[in-house]
Design a protein around this motif. Structure first.
Motif, PDB file in Angstrom:
ATOM      1  N   ALA A  73     -55.852  22.160  21.365  1.00  0.00           N
ATOM      2  CA  ALA A  73     -55.680  23.548  20.916  1.00  0.00           C
ATOM      3  C   ALA A  73     -57.045  24.156  20.650  1.00  0.00           C
ATOM      4  CB  ALA A  73     -54.837  23.594  19.650  1.00  0.00           C
ATOM      5  N   SER A  74     -57.251  25.369  21.163  1.00  0.00           N
ATOM      6  CA  SER A  74     -58.534  26.017  20.896  1.00  0.00           C
ATOM      7  C   SER A  74     -58.363  27.366  20.199  1.00  0.00           C
ATOM      8  CB  SER A  74     -59.326  26.170  22.195  1.00  0.00           C
ATOM      9  OG  SER A  74     -58.533  26.794  23.157  1.00  0.00           O
ATOM     10  N   GLN A  75     -57.111  27.730  19.916  1.00  0.00           N
ATOM     11  CA  GLN A  75     -56.869  28.974  19.185  1.00  0.00           C
ATOM     12  C   GLN A  75     -55.934  28.732  18.008  1.00  0.00           C
ATOM     13  OE1 GLN A  75     -55.496  32.142  21.795  1.00  0.00           O
ATOM     14  NE2 GLN A  75     -56.717  31.240  23.435  1.00  0.00           N
ATOM     15  N   PRO A  76     -56.248  29.337  16.868  1.00  0.00           N
ATOM     16  CA  PRO A  76     -55.437  29.124  15.663  1.00  0.00           C
ATOM     17  C   PRO A  76     -53.941  29.350  15.887  1.00  0.00           C
ATOM     18  CG  PRO A  76     -57.404  30.349  15.100  1.00  0.00           C
ATOM     19  CD  PRO A  76     -57.405  30.211  16.598  1.00  0.00           C
ATOM     20  N   ALA A  77     -53.609  30.364  16.690  1.00  0.00           N
ATOM     21  CA  ALA A  77     -52.193  30.684  16.879  1.00  0.00           C
ATOM     22  C   ALA A  77     -51.487  29.685  17.795  1.00  0.00           C
ATOM     23  CB  ALA A  77     -52.054  32.095  17.440  1.00  0.00           C
ATOM     24  N   ARG A  78     -52.270  28.840  18.425  1.00  0.00           N
ATOM     25  CA  ARG A  78     -51.675  27.921  19.407  1.00  0.00           C
ATOM     26  C   ARG A  78     -51.779  26.461  19.026  1.00  0.00           C
ATOM     27  NH1 ARG A  78     -52.723  30.364  25.264  1.00  0.00           N
ATOM     28  NH2 ARG A  78     -51.944  32.447  24.807  1.00  0.00           N
ATOM     29  N   ILE A  79     -51.768  26.183  17.754  1.00  0.00           N
ATOM     30  CA  ILE A  79     -51.847  24.788  17.322  1.00  0.00           C
ATOM     31  C   ILE A  79     -50.431  24.209  17.337  1.00  0.00           C
ATOM     32  CG2 ILE A  79     -52.539  23.223  15.470  1.00  0.00           C
ATOM     33  CD1 ILE A  79     -54.554  25.370  14.564  1.00  0.00           C
ATOM     34  N   PRO A  80     -50.193  23.207  18.150  1.00  0.00           N
ATOM     35  CA  PRO A  80     -48.831  22.674  18.256  1.00  0.00           C
ATOM     36  C   PRO A  80     -48.454  21.813  17.049  1.00  0.00           C
ATOM     37  CG  PRO A  80     -50.320  21.404  19.650  1.00  0.00           C
ATOM     38  CD  PRO A  80     -51.145  22.487  19.025  1.00  0.00           C
ATOM     39  N   ALA A  81     -47.158  21.684  16.809  1.00  0.00           N
ATOM     40  CA  ALA A  81     -46.675  20.830  15.720  1.00  0.00           C
ATOM     41  C   ALA A  81     -46.004  19.601  16.318  1.00  0.00           C
ATOM     42  CB  ALA A  81     -45.683  21.600  14.864  1.00  0.00           C
ATOM     43  N   PHE A  82     -46.140  18.478  15.649  1.00  0.00           N
ATOM     44  CA  PHE A  82     -45.523  17.235  16.106  1.00  0.00           C
ATOM     45  C   PHE A  82     -44.774  16.588  14.946  1.00  0.00           C
ATOM     46  CE2 PHE A  82     -49.396  17.944  18.559  1.00  0.00           C
ATOM     47  CZ  PHE A  82     -48.840  18.049  19.836  1.00  0.00           C
ATOM     48  N   PRO A  83     -43.742  15.805  15.275  1.00  0.00           N
ATOM     49  CA  PRO A  83     -42.895  15.275  14.200  1.00  0.00           C
ATOM     50  C   PRO A  83     -43.401  13.988  13.558  1.00  0.00           C
ATOM     51  CG  PRO A  83     -41.976  14.703  16.315  1.00  0.00           C
ATOM     52  CD  PRO A  83     -43.203  15.494  16.599  1.00  0.00           C
ATOM     53  N   TYR A  84     -44.691  13.703  13.633  1.00  0.00           N
ATOM     54  CA  TYR A  84     -45.218  12.435  13.100  1.00  0.00           C
ATOM     55  C   TYR A  84     -46.213  12.695  11.978  1.00  0.00           C
ATOM     56  CZ  TYR A  84     -43.779  11.611  17.912  1.00  0.00           C
ATOM     57  OH  TYR A  84     -43.077  11.598  19.083  1.00  0.00           O
ATOM     58  N   PRO A  85     -46.364  11.709  11.085  1.00  0.00           N
ATOM     59  CA  PRO A  85     -47.436  11.847  10.101  1.00  0.00           C
ATOM     60  C   PRO A  85     -48.783  11.920  10.837  1.00  0.00           C
ATOM     61  CG  PRO A  85     -46.444   9.652   9.977  1.00  0.00           C
ATOM     62  CD  PRO A  85     -45.611  10.453  10.913  1.00  0.00           C
ATOM     63  N   GLU A  86     -49.696  12.682  10.239  1.00  0.00           N
ATOM     64  CA  GLU A  86     -50.923  12.979  10.948  1.00  0.00           C
ATOM     65  C   GLU A  86     -52.164  12.594  10.130  1.00  0.00           C
ATOM     66  OE1 GLU A  86     -50.097  16.420  13.647  1.00  0.00           O
ATOM     67  OE2 GLU A  86     -51.570  17.308  12.310  1.00  0.00           O
ATOM     68  N   VAL A  87     -53.147  12.045  10.810  1.00  0.00           N
ATOM     69  CA  VAL A  87     -54.440  11.757  10.180  1.00  0.00           C
ATOM     70  C   VAL A  87     -55.516  12.403  11.038  1.00  0.00           C
ATOM     71  CG1 VAL A  87     -56.096   9.938   9.569  1.00  0.00           C
ATOM     72  CG2 VAL A  87     -53.665   9.586   9.128  1.00  0.00           C
ATOM     73  N   ALA A  88     -56.355  13.232  10.412  1.00  0.00           N
ATOM     74  CA  ALA A  88     -57.374  13.956  11.171  1.00  0.00           C
ATOM     75  C   ALA A  88     -58.760  13.369  10.930  1.00  0.00           C
ATOM     76  CB  ALA A  88     -57.358  15.433  10.774  1.00  0.00           C
ATOM     77  N   PHE A  89     -59.598  13.461  11.952  1.00  0.00           N
ATOM     78  CA  PHE A  89     -60.979  12.979  11.886  1.00  0.00           C
ATOM     79  C   PHE A  89     -61.905  14.176  11.965  1.00  0.00           C
ATOM     80  CE2 PHE A  89     -60.224   8.418  12.515  1.00  0.00           C
ATOM     81  CZ  PHE A  89     -58.890   8.447  12.898  1.00  0.00           C
ATOM     82  N   ALA A  90     -62.698  14.371  10.889  1.00  0.00           N
ATOM     83  CA  ALA A  90     -63.615  15.499  10.864  1.00  0.00           C
ATOM     84  C   ALA A  90     -65.022  14.997  10.610  1.00  0.00           C
ATOM     85  CB  ALA A  90     -63.208  16.473   9.758  1.00  0.00           C
ATOM     86  N   GLY A  91     -65.999  15.792  10.985  1.00  0.00           N
ATOM     87  CA  GLY A  91     -67.381  15.394  10.731  1.00  0.00           C
ATOM     88  C   GLY A  91     -68.335  16.165  11.613  1.00  0.00           C
ATOM     89  N   ARG A  92     -69.613  15.982  11.347  1.00  0.00           N
ATOM     90  CA  ARG A  92     -70.633  16.670  12.126  1.00  0.00           C
ATOM     91  C   ARG A  92     -70.514  16.329  13.599  1.00  0.00           C
ATOM     92  NH1 ARG A  92     -74.416  18.352   8.646  1.00  0.00           N
ATOM     93  NH2 ARG A  92     -75.881  18.854  10.270  1.00  0.00           N
ATOM     94  N   SER A  93     -70.994  17.235  14.392  1.00  0.00           N
ATOM     95  CA  SER A  93     -71.099  17.007  15.815  1.00  0.00           C
ATOM     96  C   SER A  93     -71.913  15.753  16.054  1.00  0.00           C
ATOM     97  CB  SER A  93     -71.884  18.178  16.399  1.00  0.00           C
ATOM     98  OG  SER A  93     -71.135  18.798  17.343  1.00  0.00           O
ATOM     99  N   ASN A  94     -71.412  14.894  16.937  1.00  0.00           N
ATOM    100  CA  ASN A  94     -72.180  13.713  17.316  1.00  0.00           C
ATOM    101  C   ASN A  94     -72.151  12.577  16.283  1.00  0.00           C
ATOM    102  OD1 ASN A  94     -73.399  13.364  19.823  1.00  0.00           O
ATOM    103  ND2 ASN A  94     -75.385  13.030  18.871  1.00  0.00           N
ATOM    104  N   VAL A  95     -71.412  12.732  15.208  1.00  0.00           N
ATOM    105  CA  VAL A  95     -71.396  11.679  14.197  1.00  0.00           C
ATOM    106  C   VAL A  95     -70.636  10.449  14.700  1.00  0.00           C
ATOM    107  CG1 VAL A  95     -69.329  12.426  12.925  1.00  0.00           C
ATOM    108  CG2 VAL A  95     -71.127  11.210  11.729  1.00  0.00           C
ATOM    109  N   GLY A  96     -69.691  10.690  15.643  1.00  0.00           N
ATOM    110  CA  GLY A  96     -68.966   9.560  16.213  1.00  0.00           C
ATOM    111  C   GLY A  96     -67.457   9.581  15.993  1.00  0.00           C
ATOM    112  N   LYS A  97     -66.874  10.771  15.825  1.00  0.00           N
ATOM    113  CA  LYS A  97     -65.427  10.902  15.599  1.00  0.00           C
ATOM    114  C   LYS A  97     -64.624  10.341  16.773  1.00  0.00           C
ATOM    115  CE  LYS A  97     -66.031  15.298  15.213  1.00  0.00           C
ATOM    116  NZ  LYS A  97     -67.497  15.264  15.209  1.00  0.00           N
ATOM    117  N   SER A  98     -64.963  10.807  17.974  1.00  0.00           N
ATOM    118  CA  SER A  98     -64.196  10.379  19.149  1.00  0.00           C
ATOM    119  C   SER A  98     -64.380   8.880  19.392  1.00  0.00           C
ATOM    120  CB  SER A  98     -64.631  11.182  20.377  1.00  0.00           C
ATOM    121  OG  SER A  98     -64.483  12.569  20.122  1.00  0.00           O
TER     122      SER A  98
END
Ligand SMILES: Nc1nc2c(ncn2[C@@H]2O[C@H](COP(=O)(O)OP(=O)(O)OP(=O)(O)O)[C@@H](O)[C@H]2O)c(=O)[nH]1
Ligand SMILES: [Mg+2]
Length: 192
Positions: A11-36
């Motif tokens: 998703a690249s637009q706020p209005a287009r963020i899809p919803a899924f029926p599972y518990p979710e854990v997000a990974f955030a951090g500086r660019s290049n820190v190694g999230k992916s």
């Protein structure tokens, strides 16, 4: 342990963020820190999320389904100086829209570099999460880049900083795989 994981959506637009029926854990951090890289290492698939040497490339939120029961969310990185102001605003709109209205979001893993710990942008994010009552786990990665002594010092500083702010922390490396078992245990505890 092997995990089954697949890309669900981006998703690249706020209005287009899809919803899924599972518990979710997000990974955030500086660019290049190694999230992916961390996400790939956790599920044992090298090429699931795109890893790049160029910071600031991924501007979208990517959703992955893990073991048919949990969603991992790879958030776009922040804090990359060469990104134009307009892109920074878009990042903020997109990520904040995701974070504040996410019913199944169980926790945000804030990934930092063990050599740098909390920088200004990270502190802003952590404060934003606290203000919005979103559980946060501080994970310091690239532990493989530190020699033994420096590493002990950095881990002690990480623990001190985490306990001062009242959250859990651990050190890891997507390169060596160190810390993956402990991280999985925390993720299981947060998402069950
Ligand atoms: N030595 C070492 N390198 C790592 C580790 N994790 C990631 N890297 C390297 O760091 C660079 C960035 O990794 P990514 O996983 O693409 O980082 P990202 O946070 O997803 O970056 P953005 O998507 O741009 O926000 C790559 O060259 C990785 O190989 C680690 O634990 N140890
Ligand atoms: Mg990435």
């Amino acid at each position: 342990m092997a995990h089954n994981a697949r890309f669900l959506a981006g998703a690249s637009q706020p209005a287009r963020i899809p919803a899924f029926p599972y518990p979710e854990v997000a990974f955030a951090g500086r660019s290049n820190v190694g999230k992916s890289s961390l996400l790939n290492r956790l599920v044992g698939q090298r090429r699931l999320a795109r890893v790049s040497k160029t910071p600031g490339r991924t501007q979208q939120i990517n959703f992955f389904l893990v073991d048919e029961r949990l969603t991992f969310v790879d958030l776009p990185g922040y804090g990359f100086a060469r990104v134009p102001l307009r892109v920074k605003d878009e990042w903020k709109r997109l990520v904040e829209a995701y974070l504040v209205e996410r019913r199944r979001l169980r926790a945000v893993i804030v990934l930092v570099d063990l050599r740098r710990l909390l920088e200004d942008d990270d502190a802003l994010l952590v404060d934003f999460l606290a203000a919005n009552h979103i559980p946060c786990l501080l994970v310091a990665t690239k532990a493989d880049k530190l020699a033994y002594g420096a590493r002990l010092q950095a881990v002690a500083a990480l623990d001190a900083l985490a306990s001062k702010r009242g959250f859990d922390a651990l050190a890891c490396s997507a390169e060596s795989g160190e810390g993956m078992d402990r991280l999985w245990k925390k993720i299981e505890a947060l998402s069950s």
